[in-house]
Enzyme design. Structure first.
Site, PDB file in Angstrom:
ATOM      1  N   HIS A  55       1.403  28.965-127.466  1.00 31.91           N
ATOM      2  CA  HIS A  55       1.028  30.227-126.827  1.00 31.91           C
ATOM      3  C   HIS A  55       2.287  30.681-126.085  1.00 31.91           C
ATOM      4  O   HIS A  55       3.087  29.847-125.647  1.00 31.91           O
ATOM      5  CB  HIS A  55      -0.070  30.033-125.786  1.00 31.91           C
ATOM      6  N   ASP A  58       2.835  28.795-122.928  1.00 26.21           N
ATOM      7  CA  ASP A  58       3.137  27.350-123.015  1.00 26.21           C
ATOM      8  C   ASP A  58       4.644  27.159-122.815  1.00 26.21           C
ATOM      9  O   ASP A  58       5.097  26.088-122.428  1.00 26.21           O
ATOM     10  CB  ASP A  58       2.763  26.793-124.399  1.00 26.21           C
ATOM     11  N   MET A  89       3.724  28.524-136.230  1.00 30.96           N
ATOM     12  CA  MET A  89       2.650  29.385-135.712  1.00 30.96           C
ATOM     13  C   MET A  89       2.893  29.708-134.239  1.00 30.96           C
ATOM     14  O   MET A  89       3.346  28.871-133.463  1.00 30.96           O
ATOM     15  CB  MET A  89       1.297  28.686-135.896  1.00 30.96           C
ATOM     16  N   GLU A 182      -9.409  32.814-135.194  1.00 30.59           N
ATOM     17  CA  GLU A 182     -10.051  31.518-134.938  1.00 30.59           C
ATOM     18  C   GLU A 182     -11.412  31.704-134.289  1.00 30.59           C
ATOM     19  O   GLU A 182     -11.513  32.164-133.152  1.00 30.59           O
ATOM     20  CB  GLU A 182      -9.168  30.659-134.042  1.00 30.59           C
ATOM     21  N   LYS A 184     -15.086  30.585-132.596  1.00 33.00           N
ATOM     22  CA  LYS A 184     -15.681  29.539-131.743  1.00 33.00           C
ATOM     23  C   LYS A 184     -16.977  30.114-131.186  1.00 33.00           C
ATOM     24  O   LYS A 184     -17.036  31.272-130.804  1.00 33.00           O
ATOM     25  CB  LYS A 184     -14.727  29.151-130.606  1.00 33.00           C
ATOM     26  N   GLU A 218     -11.384  25.786-136.828  1.00 29.75           N
ATOM     27  CA  GLU A 218     -11.182  24.517-136.090  1.00 29.75           C
ATOM     28  C   GLU A 218     -12.389  23.616-136.296  1.00 29.75           C
ATOM     29  O   GLU A 218     -13.538  24.070-136.180  1.00 29.75           O
ATOM     30  CB  GLU A 218     -10.967  24.762-134.610  1.00 29.75           C
ATOM     31  N   HIS A 221     -15.098  23.601-133.541  1.00 31.01           N
ATOM     32  CA  HIS A 221     -15.802  24.862-133.280  1.00 31.01           C
ATOM     33  C   HIS A 221     -16.979  25.080-134.223  1.00 31.01           C
ATOM     34  O   HIS A 221     -18.053  25.473-133.785  1.00 31.01           O
ATOM     35  CB  HIS A 221     -14.823  26.041-133.333  1.00 31.01           C
ATOM     36  N   ASP A 246      -7.082  24.165-137.503  1.00 30.44           N
ATOM     37  CA  ASP A 246      -6.986  23.344-136.281  1.00 30.44           C
ATOM     38  C   ASP A 246      -7.766  22.062-136.490  1.00 30.44           C
ATOM     39  O   ASP A 246      -8.999  22.087-136.597  1.00 30.44           O
ATOM     40  CB  ASP A 246      -7.581  24.105-135.077  1.00 30.44           C
ATOM     41  N   ASP A 256     -16.663  21.554-126.313  1.00 30.05           N
ATOM     42  CA  ASP A 256     -15.525  21.455-127.233  1.00 30.05           C
ATOM     43  C   ASP A 256     -14.622  20.306-126.789  1.00 30.05           C
ATOM     44  O   ASP A 256     -13.842  20.427-125.863  1.00 30.05           O
ATOM     45  CB  ASP A 256     -14.758  22.787-127.175  1.00 30.05           C
ATOM     46  N   ASP A 258     -12.248  18.592-128.536  1.00 32.35           N
ATOM     47  CA  ASP A 258     -10.857  18.562-129.016  1.00 32.35           C
ATOM     48  C   ASP A 258     -10.325  17.128-129.079  1.00 32.35           C
ATOM     49  O   ASP A 258      -9.193  16.846-128.669  1.00 32.35           O
ATOM     50  CB  ASP A 258      -9.948  19.421-128.120  1.00 32.35           C
ATOM     51  N   ASP A 288      -5.128  20.658-133.052  1.00 34.20           N
ATOM     52  CA  ASP A 288      -5.431  21.339-131.798  1.00 34.20           C
ATOM     53  C   ASP A 288      -6.380  20.419-131.038  1.00 34.20           C
ATOM     54  O   ASP A 288      -7.596  20.547-131.148  1.00 34.20           O
ATOM     55  CB  ASP A 288      -6.073  22.702-132.054  1.00 34.20           C
TER      56      ASP A 288
HETATM   57  C1  DIG Z   1      -8.403  26.740-128.910  1.00 31.74           C
HETATM   58  O1  DIG Z   1      -9.154  26.169-129.942  1.00 31.74           O
HETATM   59  C2  DIG Z   1      -7.403  27.708-129.470  1.00 31.74           C
HETATM   60  C3  DIG Z   1      -6.242  27.860-128.562  1.00 31.74           C
HETATM   61  O2  DIG Z   1      -5.801  26.564-128.272  1.00 31.74           O
HETATM   62  C4  DIG Z   1      -5.236  28.547-129.414  1.00 31.74           C
HETATM   63  O3  DIG Z   1      -5.276  29.902-129.144  1.00 31.74           O
HETATM   64  C5  DIG Z   1      -5.670  28.291-130.823  1.00 31.74           C
HETATM   65  C6  DIG Z   1      -4.479  27.828-131.597  1.00 31.74           C
HETATM   66  O4  DIG Z   1      -4.770  26.879-132.534  1.00 31.74           O
HETATM   67  N1  DIG Z   1      -6.785  27.345-130.715  1.00 31.74           N
HETATM   68 MN    MN Z   2     -11.337  23.511-129.588  1.00 31.78          MN
HETATM   69 MN    MN Z   3      -8.113  25.795-131.799  1.00 30.95          MN
END
Ligand code: DIG
Ligand code: MN
Ligand code: MN
Length: 387
Positions: A55, A58, A89, A182, A184, A218, A221, A246, A256, A258, A288
């Site tokens: 990002h 970051d 990315m 993406e 979610k 992802e 998600h 992801d 979530d 992760d 991710d």
């Molecule tokens: C969260 O699942 C999102 C953020 O971390 C980011 O914007 C995106 C990038 O993979 N995944």
């Molecule tokens: Mn996530």
């Molecule tokens: Mn993600």
């Protein structure tokens, strides 16, 4: 070098925010000091990763001056050049700043929607400077806690306006980005708009430049929504819309998490790896995810090593599955019954007439089973390491 030693050819990438996660959660402070972007690049390079993603914030603090920004980018690019690590990315943090508390592109405040566009254009500029070719949009704050707050149709129009505008910016600047949306279902908002792969895919086709836009699904998600992730990924892949992915782990019915890829639902991870490898998808294997809050920096790197190693172990399991004589025989039988990929069904007057006239041996068709119990048992035995 073992079969399971990661190398750049495997195209493993990590978000800076993943190994950089300090363990802060809604119920506790950071437990680890922040790891710098340069240290992350150097350490992940040593572990065999291909690249890092980021990002904007970051790498560049929100309040950095233009000179500070340029200095940070210069130092970061030097670490990339020194290690050969790539930045495939980039994305925008449209969820951390309190200004986005009601969303970014779908905030009820038009000034916030405008600021989100400005921030994204600047972040796209940064991504191109670092060599990124995929741009991810995760609408973490694009949603509501109460439906009284927002017209869901107008919110979709705002989101579409933003993406159409940024597609035009991408074209005008000649950046050549592929945009990856993406989905979610919730968290941090009570409900997030466009919550699953299916919702997001349908939305892509309403945009002015649908060819420029695909998905970044992802694992966690879609699993949060109780869906089979590899089915959603297959739909995106079949539509030519799997632009990024992801990878992580998730226990059903939880926030979530992760988690490290493959640390939960090994069978689901196996079929995802099978789909990506059998289809020869050439995208980044992007993690991710982050290590447990219990860990120190040594645990962070164990998390990173484990993520890549598990992917490679599952890739070997896919090869064993595909080469297993009994599995091959069962799949050949199914192929003979019509399971093999083949001609698409086409309507013609002749084919319709032939179908109308065809006779079926329904008693025999009703009688014969499909041997899926044996097939799944063999799959489980491959995963348990006895085949
Ligand atoms: C969260 O699942 C999102 C953020 O971390 C980011 O914007 C995106 C990038 O993979 N995944
Ligand atoms: Mn996530
Ligand atoms: Mn993600």
């Amino acid at each position: 070098m073992s079969l399971f030693t990661p190398a750049p050819e495997h195209r493993f990438t990590f978000g800076l925010w993943t190994v950089g996660n300090t363990g802060r959660d809604p119920f506790g402070d950071a437990v680890r000091p922040a790891i710098t972007a340069v240290h992350t690049v150097r350490h992940l390079a040593k572990l065999g990763a291909y690249g890092v993603n980021l990002h904007d914030n970051d790498l560049i603090p929100r309040d950095a001056s233009a000179a500070e920004r340029d200095g940070i980018v210069r130092e970061f690019k030097a670490a990339l050049d020194e290690t050969g690590m790539k930045v495939p990315m980039a994305t925008t943090n449209l969820f951390g700043d309190p200004v986005f508390r009601d969303g970014a592109f779908t905030s009820n405040d038009a000034r916030v929607r405008a600021f989100a566009l400005q921030k994204t254009m600047r972040a796209m500029d940064l991504g191109v400077e670092l060599g990124a070719t995929t741009y991810v949009f995760w609408g973490g704050r694009e949603g509501v806690e109460t439906n009284a707050a927002k017209d869901p149709q107008e919110s979709l129009k705002w989101f579409r306006d933003a993406l159409n505008f940024l597609c035009e910016y991408n074209i005008a600047q000649g950046y050549g980005y592929q945009f990856a949306l993406e989905p979610k279902p919730n968290e941090p908002r009570g409900d997030i708009f466009l919550p699953t792969i299916g919702h997001m895919l349908a939305f892509v086709y309403t945009l002015d430049h649908p060819d420029m836009v695909g998905l970044n699904p992802e694992v966690a998600h879609d699993q949060m929504a109780g869906l089979d992730f590899s089915h959603g990924v297959a739909q995106a892949l079949e539509a030519g819309k799997l632009f990024h992915i992801d990878l992580n782990g998730q226990k059903p019915g939880r926030f979530d998490q992760d988690l490290r890829f493959g640390s939960e639902d090994v069978k689901g991870a196996f079929f995802l790896v099978k789909l990506l490898e059998d289809s020869k998808w050439d995208g980044m294997r992007h993690f991710d995810s982050h290590c447990y809050r219990t860990e120190d920096e040594a645990g962070v790197w164990e998390f990173a090593k484990g993520s890549m190693r598990t992917y490679l172990i599952l890739k070997d399991k896919v090869a064993r599955f595909n080469a297993d004589p009994e599995i091959k025989a069962l799949l050949a039988e199914l192929a003979s019954r019509g399971a093999a990929p083949g001609q698409r069904l086409k309507y013609t007057a002749e084919s319709a007439q032939e179908l109308r006239d065809r006779t079926f041996d329904l008693p025999a068709m009703r009688e014969k089973g499909y041997d899926y119990e044996r097939l799944d048992q063999l799959t489980v035995e491959v995963l348990l390491g006895v085949r």
